[in-house]
Scaffold this motif. Structure first.
Motif, PDB file in Angstrom:
ATOM      1  N   ARG B 206       0.736  -1.254  -0.007  1.00  0.00           N
ATOM      2  CA  ARG B 206      -0.181   0.001   0.065  1.00  0.00           C
ATOM      3  C   ARG B 206       0.921   1.273   0.057  1.00  0.00           C
ATOM      4  NH1 ARG B 206      -2.163  -0.593   6.388  1.00  0.00           N
ATOM      5  NH2 ARG B 206      -0.160  -0.520   7.419  1.00  0.00           N
ATOM      6  N   GLU B 210      -0.673   5.087   3.943  1.00  0.00           N
ATOM      7  CA  GLU B 210      -1.916   4.548   3.982  1.00  0.00           C
ATOM      8  C   GLU B 210      -2.351   3.792   5.038  1.00  0.00           C
ATOM      9  OE1 GLU B 210      -4.656   4.841   1.336  1.00  0.00           O
ATOM     10  OE2 GLU B 210      -5.564   4.131   2.940  1.00  0.00           O
ATOM     11  N   SER B 211      -3.523   3.837   5.732  1.00  0.00           N
ATOM     12  CA  SER B 211      -3.739   2.931   6.684  1.00  0.00           C
ATOM     13  C   SER B 211      -4.635   1.627   6.238  1.00  0.00           C
ATOM     14  CB  SER B 211      -4.476   3.539   7.760  1.00  0.00           C
ATOM     15  OG  SER B 211      -5.965   4.289   7.380  1.00  0.00           O
ATOM     16  N   LYS B 212      -5.478   1.839   5.031  1.00  0.00           N
ATOM     17  CA  LYS B 212      -6.148   0.673   4.599  1.00  0.00           C
ATOM     18  C   LYS B 212      -5.348  -0.555   3.927  1.00  0.00           C
ATOM     19  CE  LYS B 212      -9.178   1.457   1.246  1.00  0.00           C
ATOM     20  NZ  LYS B 212      -9.936   2.081   0.200  1.00  0.00           N
ATOM     21  N   LEU B 213      -5.690  -1.501   3.983  1.00  0.00           N
ATOM     22  CA  LEU B 213      -4.946  -2.742   3.516  1.00  0.00           C
ATOM     23  C   LEU B 213      -5.277  -2.855   1.979  1.00  0.00           C
ATOM     24  CD1 LEU B 213      -5.436  -5.257   6.491  1.00  0.00           C
ATOM     25  CD2 LEU B 213      -3.455  -3.850   5.994  1.00  0.00           C
ATOM     26  N   SER B 215      -5.058  -5.341  -1.541  1.00  0.00           N
ATOM     27  CA  SER B 215      -5.539  -6.652  -1.712  1.00  0.00           C
ATOM     28  C   SER B 215      -4.435  -7.650  -1.653  1.00  0.00           C
ATOM     29  CB  SER B 215      -6.061  -6.858  -3.102  1.00  0.00           C
ATOM     30  OG  SER B 215      -7.305  -6.254  -3.476  1.00  0.00           O
TER      31      SER B 215
END
Lengths: 103, 496
Positions: B206, B210-213, B215
């Motif tokens: 990522r 960014e904190s979102k994972l 795929s």
């Protein structure tokens, strides 16, 4: 339940095919339709259970009160190999033989 | 844009119990003839019932506690359904939504020595599967598959980390730390090459910050620690390239191909991932009382991280030496047994002795062990003999090369160092009188070199030094020789 959510109590033919794939069953279109009817009836029957209020009941996978049944870690004799292989549909030497597995 | 890797590891550990997870068959399948550790439970014959191995449950609790997990007060088994012939029953008994241990952590260090905490999601119990041998057909196409059921049903623990690992190096550290803990606990051999320790990696990338994972891709088929780090490096680079080229990462399973040095897509298992878990009706749930947890906790040995810290504090060893010595429980036990056999009493003396012992163990001892592919637990040199060699060496009664030769002999024969030293007449010539005589002989026999030195050529000293060593058959103490030679030559120089 794989696939999209069916209408209440109804199996889609897509879902019947998904279950068939998982269980390695080859169904004709006609059989898919027949299974769809039968599975839908079963599902409908089970859905009647959802009318029961279970909000205050712990989920359980067991109906008896038994719990924590364990044995001591002691090795005990196994079966002689000819008995192990006796029920195998096919064998080769010391092994069970099965159809090719492709991974 | 800069990308950061996000990695979670799933580790499978075989337990060294005597019997299998759910039946009494012997669990040591490695050395057994094919299909000889098999009973009706293993073969899933009708009417059989699995019964849980108490030791395996305690081992799982112990692993969880060592990984700072909470032990569940209630836990159950579930059936994981998938069609593959390595399962006799058509399902694997595993744990789905109530694993025996949850939410732990393991502390590591990143590349800059900063602490990194990798959270543990869960530790759960399951059974291993049968061993399949794939035989190719005559044309190289699909032939048939042979099955050895010995391994089926042996206890397997799965340790799942959170995606807190940020590099291949951290993954390596995590794996080695878990291996070391398993061996310290004595619950398994944790050997990747033998398959008693297996590791799959969930890898995603990522944008940094960014904190979102992203795929994730599950990478399988790595059977050495080196393969794990190579596979992670490859997969991270691949994913970054796909994204930079405008592509998208699809969630999939890829296998590591060691020869090719690449991860390759495995057959899509879109629907195979639907395992249709449901509670195992054949095994009543387990209740784990705080007494049971307490009992297991009381058996926990000192773990590698704590022991390493203690070695630094108690013996004044460096972090590096402490880490080397505590990487295996047997090595750290040996080190402490050598210390217990030493005679020194003052703190300084004990520390100096510890440092010398550490040098021997991480140096010569480790070298010989590696060469012989041996473990220190089976070494012939007893800790007391090692202590005696270290003390002799510290008194400077032996020089470096001789001490090493004595040690090699000890390693080979298990004899006391004194016996070897006496038998070979190896005591060091440290006696200044006899050494002075040798120096005198060398000085009078090498007039040219002496003249060179007197004329200011320092290198001549090294030549003369070599001559003394040769004359004493390597037993002269280098320090004393050097002092005597210099004194003698300076006298000549001054009298010129």
């Amino acid at each position: 339940m794989p696939g999209s959510t069916p209408q209440a109590g109804l199996f889609s033919s897509e879902q019947v095919r998904a279950v068939a794939r998982l269980t390695r069953l080859h169904l004709t279109d006609e059989e898919v339709e027949r299974m769809r009817g039968q599975l839908s009836a079963i599902l409908k029957h089970f859905e009647s259970l959802s009318k029961v209020d279970t909000s205050n009941i712990e989920p359980t996978g067991h109906t008896t009160e038994a719990h924590s049944v364990m044995r001591e870690d002691r090795a005990t004799p196994s079966l002689p190999r000819d008995l192990v292989l006796a029920n195998a549909p096919d064998k080769e030497g010391e092994f069970v033989r099965v159809r090719p597995v492709l991974e | 844009m800069e990308y950061e890797p996000v990695i979670g590891l799933e580790i499978h550990v075989q337990l060294s119990t005597k019997s299998k997870m759910f039946c009494g068959c012997a669990a040591d399948y490695q050395s057994a003839e094919p299909n000889t550790h098999v009973c009706p439970v293993c073969m899933a014959l009708p009417g059989t019932l699995p019964v849980v191995n108490r030791q395996a449950v305690e081992d799982a609790m112990m692993i969880g506690l060592a990984l700072n997990c909470q032990v569940a007060s209630a836990t159950k088994f579930d059936r994981k359904n998938y069609p593959y012939p390595d399962l006799m029953k058509g399902y694997q008994i595993s744990q789905f939504d109530s694993p025996i241990c949850i939410t732990g952590w393991l502390d590591l260090q990143d590349e800059n020595g900063e602490p990194v905490r990798v959270r543990i999601n869960r530790v759960h119990m399951e059974e291993d599967v049968a061993r399949l041998i794939h035989i190719a057909g005559p044309d190289g196409g699909p032939g048939h598959t042979l099955m050895d059921v010995n391994r089926a049903g042996t206890p397997l623990m799965e340790v799942v980390s959170e995606p807190d690992i940020r590099s291949a190096a951290q993954a390596e550290q995590y794996i080695e730390t878990v291996q070391s803990i398993i061996r310290y606990l004595g619950v398994g051999t944790a050997n990747m090459e033998e398959g008693s320790f297996r590791c799959d990696a969930n890898v995603s990338v990522r944008p940094r910050g960014e904190s979102k994972l992203g795929s994730k891709v599950e990478v399988k088929n790595m059977n050495r620690v080196k393969a794990v780090t190579r596979a992670i490096d490859y997969e991270v680079a691949r994913q970054i390239k796909v994204i930079r080229d405008g592509g998208r990462i699809v969630q999939e399973t890829r296998g590591w191909d060691d020869g090719q040095g690449a991860t390759v897509p495995q057959r899509s298992k879109e629907e195979a991932h639907d395992y249709r878990y449901f509670p195992e009706p054949d095994i009543p749930p387990l209740k784990i009382t705080s007494d049971m947890v307490q009992q297991v906790r009381s058996k926990l040995p000192e773990l590698p991280a704590a022991k390493k810290a203690r070695f630094q504090y108690q013996y004044g060893l460096s972090e590096y030496d402490s880490a080397l010595l505590t990487s295996s429980r047997a090595m750290s036990d040996y080190f402490e047994a050598v210390g217990a056999a030493a005679s020194g009493t003052s703190l300084d003396d004990r520390r100096a002795f510890a440092k010398e012992t550490s040098n021997w163990l991480t140096g010569e001892m480790s070298r010989l062990l590696n060469e012989a592919q041996q473990d220190i637990s089976s070494v012939r040199v007893k800790p007391a003999q090692m202590a005696s060699l270290v003390e002799t060496f510290r008194r400077r009664d032996l020089n470096n090369a001789t001490a090493k030769a004595v040690f090699q002999e000890m390693y080979r024969t298990g004899q006391d160092p004194e016996v070897i030293i006496d038998a070979k007449g190896l005591t060091k010539v440290a006696d200044t009188n006899s050494l002075g005589l040798v120096v005198e002989q060398v000085v009078s026999a090498n007039k040219v070199a002496v003249a060179d030195y007197v004329a200011g050529k320092e290198t001549a000293l090294r030549f003369l030094m070599g001559q003394v060593m040769k004359a004493s058959r390597g037993q002269a103490d280098p320090e004393i020789t050097m002092r005597l030679l210099r004194e003698r030559l300076e006298v000549l120089k001054a009298s010129r």
